[in-house]
Design a protein around this motif. Structure first.
Motif, short mmCIF file in Angstrom:
data_model
loop_
_atom_site.label_atom_id
_atom_site.label_comp_id
_atom_site.label_asym_id
_atom_site.label_seq_id
_atom_site.Cartn_x
_atom_site.Cartn_y
_atom_site.Cartn_z
N LYS A 52 -3.76 -20.04 -3.83
CA LYS A 52 -3.22 -19.15 -2.80
C LYS A 52 -1.80 -19.61 -2.50
CE LYS A 52 -4.02 -16.83 1.45
NZ LYS A 52 -4.94 -16.48 2.51
N GLY A 53 -0.83 -18.82 -2.94
CA GLY A 53 0.57 -19.21 -2.78
C GLY A 53 0.86 -20.43 -3.63
N ASN A 54 1.42 -21.45 -3.00
CA ASN A 54 1.70 -22.70 -3.70
C ASN A 54 0.66 -23.77 -3.41
OD1 ASN A 54 4.02 -21.85 -5.05
ND2 ASN A 54 5.28 -22.20 -3.24
N LEU A 55 -0.55 -23.34 -3.02
CA LEU A 55 -1.63 -24.27 -2.71
C LEU A 55 -2.80 -24.06 -3.67
CD1 LEU A 55 -1.75 -23.90 1.18
CD2 LEU A 55 -0.73 -25.78 -0.12
N TYR A 56 -3.52 -25.14 -3.93
CA TYR A 56 -4.74 -25.05 -4.72
C TYR A 56 -5.84 -25.83 -4.02
CZ TYR A 56 -4.43 -29.89 -6.33
OH TYR A 56 -4.40 -31.26 -6.38
N SER A 57 -7.06 -25.45 -4.30
CA SER A 57 -8.22 -26.16 -3.79
C SER A 57 -9.27 -26.18 -4.88
CB SER A 57 -8.76 -25.45 -2.55
OG SER A 57 -9.87 -26.15 -2.04
N GLY A 58 -9.89 -27.33 -5.08
CA GLY A 58 -10.95 -27.42 -6.08
C GLY A 58 -10.61 -28.45 -7.13
N GLY A 63 -21.10 -26.72 -2.98
CA GLY A 63 -20.69 -27.28 -1.69
C GLY A 63 -19.37 -26.72 -1.21
N ALA A 64 -18.82 -27.39 -0.20
CA ALA A 64 -17.58 -26.94 0.43
C ALA A 64 -16.36 -27.34 -0.40
CB ALA A 64 -17.48 -27.55 1.83
N ALA A 65 -15.35 -26.53 -0.32
CA ALA A 65 -14.09 -26.81 -1.02
C ALA A 65 -13.35 -27.94 -0.32
CB ALA A 65 -13.23 -25.56 -1.06
N PRO A 66 -12.67 -28.79 -1.09
CA PRO A 66 -11.85 -29.83 -0.48
C PRO A 66 -10.61 -29.19 0.17
CG PRO A 66 -11.54 -29.81 -2.85
CD PRO A 66 -12.62 -28.83 -2.54
N PRO A 67 -9.87 -29.95 0.98
CA PRO A 67 -8.67 -29.38 1.60
C PRO A 67 -7.66 -28.97 0.51
CG PRO A 67 -8.72 -31.76 1.89
CD PRO A 67 -10.03 -31.37 1.30
N PRO A 68 -6.83 -27.98 0.81
CA PRO A 68 -5.85 -27.54 -0.19
C PRO A 68 -4.70 -28.54 -0.34
CG PRO A 68 -5.59 -26.27 1.82
CD PRO A 68 -6.79 -27.16 2.02
N TYR A 69 -4.11 -28.55 -1.54
CA TYR A 69 -2.94 -29.36 -1.85
C TYR A 69 -1.90 -28.47 -2.51
CZ TYR A 69 -5.94 -33.44 -1.16
OH TYR A 69 -6.79 -34.38 -0.63
N ASN A 70 -0.68 -28.91 -2.50
CA ASN A 70 0.41 -28.18 -3.15
C ASN A 70 0.38 -28.41 -4.65
OD1 ASN A 70 1.87 -27.01 -0.90
ND2 ASN A 70 2.40 -29.10 -0.35
N TYR A 71 0.93 -27.45 -5.37
CA TYR A 71 1.19 -27.61 -6.80
C TYR A 71 2.57 -27.04 -7.08
CZ TYR A 71 0.45 -22.65 -7.79
OH TYR A 71 0.56 -21.28 -7.82
N GLN A 72 3.15 -27.42 -8.19
CA GLN A 72 4.45 -26.91 -8.62
C GLN A 72 4.33 -26.40 -10.04
OE1 GLN A 72 6.88 -30.40 -8.23
NE2 GLN A 72 7.34 -30.01 -6.08
N MET A 73 5.07 -25.35 -10.35
CA MET A 73 5.10 -24.84 -11.71
C MET A 73 6.55 -24.64 -12.12
SD MET A 73 3.00 -21.71 -13.47
CE MET A 73 3.69 -20.41 -12.49
N ASN A 74 6.92 -25.22 -13.27
CA ASN A 74 8.30 -25.11 -13.73
C ASN A 74 8.49 -23.79 -14.48
OD1 ASN A 74 7.58 -25.42 -16.47
ND2 ASN A 74 8.09 -27.58 -16.51
N PRO A 75 9.73 -23.44 -14.86
CA PRO A 75 9.99 -22.16 -15.55
C PRO A 75 9.28 -22.01 -16.89
CG PRO A 75 12.03 -23.06 -14.68
CD PRO A 75 10.98 -24.11 -14.51
N ASN A 76 8.78 -23.10 -17.46
CA ASN A 76 8.05 -23.02 -18.73
C ASN A 76 6.54 -22.86 -18.52
OD1 ASN A 76 10.36 -23.41 -20.35
ND2 ASN A 76 10.26 -25.60 -19.92
#
Length: 129
Positions: A52-58, A63-76
């Motif tokens: 969701k946006g720049n966040l991921y979870s899993g 069971g329950a999903a862990p808290p979300p964290y950020n991710y980054q994606m480069n132009p490639n």
């Protein structure tokens, strides 16, 4: 004048034909990505990673999903996970590379190449459904 117009139209058509989804926004399309690996003739479920946006979870298998964290994606289309990624980053495992694919007619996906504690590599694919 007519030649210039024809050339302009041809250039526009070729540019439109080459258009595809790209990584310029630096993120994957939102959704649930189902991850699996092909091992010993079977597809094994590795859980769901939610984007969701720049966040991921899993990934979540039950069971329950862990808290979300950020991710980054480069132009490639290479993804860097800025937090833990379940079994991919536990028990001595680490992520070697994650590569996104947005122009697949079946939907966006990414491949995770994990390096295991013993040095072997395992590849899994996560596809939005």
């Amino acid at each position: 004048m007519a030649l210039r117009t024809i050339l302009s139209i041809l250039l526009l058509l070729s540019a439109a034909a080459g258009a595809r989804a790209d990584f310029t926004e630096g993120k994957l399309p939102d959704g649930a990505y189902y991850c699996e690996v092909y091992l010993l003739g079977l597809f094994l479920d590795l859980g769901v990673i939610t984007i969701k946006g720049n966040l991921y979870s899993g990934p979540v298998t039950f069971g329950a999903a862990p808290p979300p964290y950020n991710y980054q994606m480069n132009p490639n289309g290479e993804i860097t996970w800025l937090g833990p990624l379940g079994g991919y980053t536990s028990g001595g495992n680490s992520i070697s590379i994650t590569q996104a694919t947005l122009d697949d007619p079946n939907g966006p996906s990414f491949d995770i190449i994990m390096r295991q504690k013993d040095g072997a590599f395992t590849a899994s694919t996560c596809t939005r459904r």
